[in-house]
Design an enzyme around this catalytic site. Structure first.
Site, mmCIF file in Angstrom:
data_model
loop_
_atom_site.group_PDB
_atom_site.id
_atom_site.type_symbol
_atom_site.label_atom_id
_atom_site.label_comp_id
_atom_site.label_asym_id
_atom_site.label_seq_id
_atom_site.Cartn_x
_atom_site.Cartn_y
_atom_site.Cartn_z
ATOM 1 N N CYS A 67 0.480 -1.378 -0.136
ATOM 2 C CA CYS A 67 0.606 -0.111 0.033
ATOM 3 C C CYS A 67 0.757 0.993 -0.360
ATOM 4 C CB CYS A 67 -0.636 -0.376 1.113
ATOM 5 S SG CYS A 67 -0.393 -0.145 2.836
ATOM 6 N N HIS A 103 -1.961 1.498 7.093
ATOM 7 C CA HIS A 103 -2.344 0.895 6.152
ATOM 8 C C HIS A 103 -2.285 2.064 5.080
ATOM 9 C CE1 HIS A 103 -4.153 -0.378 2.467
ATOM 10 N NE2 HIS A 103 -5.045 0.996 2.338
ATOM 11 N N ASP A 117 -8.454 3.413 -3.490
ATOM 12 C CA ASP A 117 -7.229 2.790 -3.087
ATOM 13 C C ASP A 117 -7.209 1.360 -4.203
ATOM 14 O OD1 ASP A 117 -5.390 0.890 -1.097
ATOM 15 O OD2 ASP A 117 -7.385 0.851 0.483
#
Length: 254
Positions: A67, A103, A117
Site C-alpha cells: 500500500c 495502511h 485504493d
C-alpha cells in the site's frame, strides 16, 4: 514525474479529465497492470515509502508493491494530472480490532470526496463515495462506510451477513514519511505474512476477475460469483508463472 511513462505503464490512453469517469478508469487500469505484491519484503530486500522509490519501482522496474508504494505512487500520479488528493492513514481490521495506522489509502476531491485504493489486494475496484452511507457497489463486492467514534470504517458485505470490517480511517491528510514506522514494522515483524509468504495479485482486464499467485498455488477468481480455480505451482516453476501472469521476475537488490 514522467506522466506519459506512468500512463503507458498502466496501459492508459484515454483523454485526461478531472472527473469521476477518468478517476475510475485510472484506478481500474492500475489495479489490472500493477500487482499488489510483497516480494521485496519476502526476500528481505527492503522497501521505502517515498515516491522516488515507489514510482521508479512501478514505472521503470515494472514491478508492484504494497500500500505505501502503490497508493504513494498512484497518489502522485493523480496529483500531477490535476486531481486533489489526500493521503489517509488507516488501521487494518482484517485480523480484529486495531488502532495501529498500518495502511495508506487515498481521498480524491471532485464534486464530492471519493475513497480510492490500489494497494489493498482483493478489494473495491472503483472509487467509493465518502459522504454516502449504505451499501455501494465496488464491482468486486458490496462495500459500506460506517461511522464510528474512531473514524470511518470500510466494510465489505459477504453473503448477506454482518458487514466485515476492512479498515478504519480519519479523513486527515498525511505525509508519506508518516508511514515510515509502520513500513519498518511490517517489514521486520517475524510473525507477519509479509515476510513469510510470497504473493502477487492483480485484476484481470479491469475486473472483477483476479489472478493470485501464492507460495504454492495459482488462483483464478471468477469475481462476484465467488468461484475460484486453483492449480498447484511447483517451486521450480514459480518464477516462470510469476513472469507469465505478472510480467516480472524475482526482485534483485539493485
Amino acid at each position: 514525474m514522467d506522466v506519459d511513462a506512468y500512463l503507458a505503464r498502466i496501459g492508459f490512453d484515454q483523454p485526461i479529465r478531472i472527473d469521476l469517469g477518468t478517476l475510475t478508469a485510472l484506478q481500474r487500469a492500475h489495479l489490472s497492470t500493477v500487482p499488489f505484491e510483497n516480494l521485496h519484503v519476502y526476500h528481505r530486500l527492503g522497501v521505502r515509502t517515498d515516491t522516488d522509490w515507489s514510482v521508479a519501482k512501478v514505472v521503470e522496474q515494472r514491478r508492484g508493491g504494497w500500500c505505501f508504494e502503490l497508493n504513494g505512487a498512484f497518489g502522485l500520479l493523480l496529483e500531477t494530472l490535476g486531481f486533489p488528493v489526500l493521503r489517509l492513514g488507516a488501521a487494518v481490521l482484517l485480523d480484529g480490532p486495531s488502532v495501529a495506522i498500518d495502511h495508506l489509502a487515498l481521498e480524491v476531491q471532485l464534486d464530492e470526496p471519493w475513497l480510492v485504493d490500489v494497494g489493498f489486494g482483493d478489494s473495491f475496484v472503483v472509487p467509493l463515495a465518502l459522504n454516502r452511507r449504505g451499501p455501494q457497489d465496488g464491482v468486486s463486492g458490496t462495500y459500506e462506510l460506517i461511522d464510528s467514534a474512531h473514524g470511518l470504517t470500510l466494510t465489505r458485505h459477504d453473503g448477506g451477513g454482518i458487514p466485515e470490517p476492512q479498515y478504519r480511517f480519519r479523513r486527515v491528510d498525511h505525509e508519506l514519511a508518516d508511514f515510515d514506522a509502520a513500513s519498518s514494522h511490517l517489514q521486520s515483524a517475524e510473525d507477519l505474512h509479509w515476510r513469510n509468504k510470497p504473493f502477487a495479485t492483480r485484476l484481470l482486464d479491469g475486473g472483477p476477475e483476479r489472478v493470485t499467485l501464492t507460495g504454492d498455488r495459482l488462483k483464478l477468481h471468477g469475481g462476484t460469483d465467488g468461484s475460484v480455480t486453483e492449480d498447484p505451482v511447483d517451486p521450480a516453476d514459480w518464477d516462470e508463472v510469476l513472469l507469465h501472469w505478472f510480467g516480472m521476475g524475482p526482485p534483485s537488490s539493485a
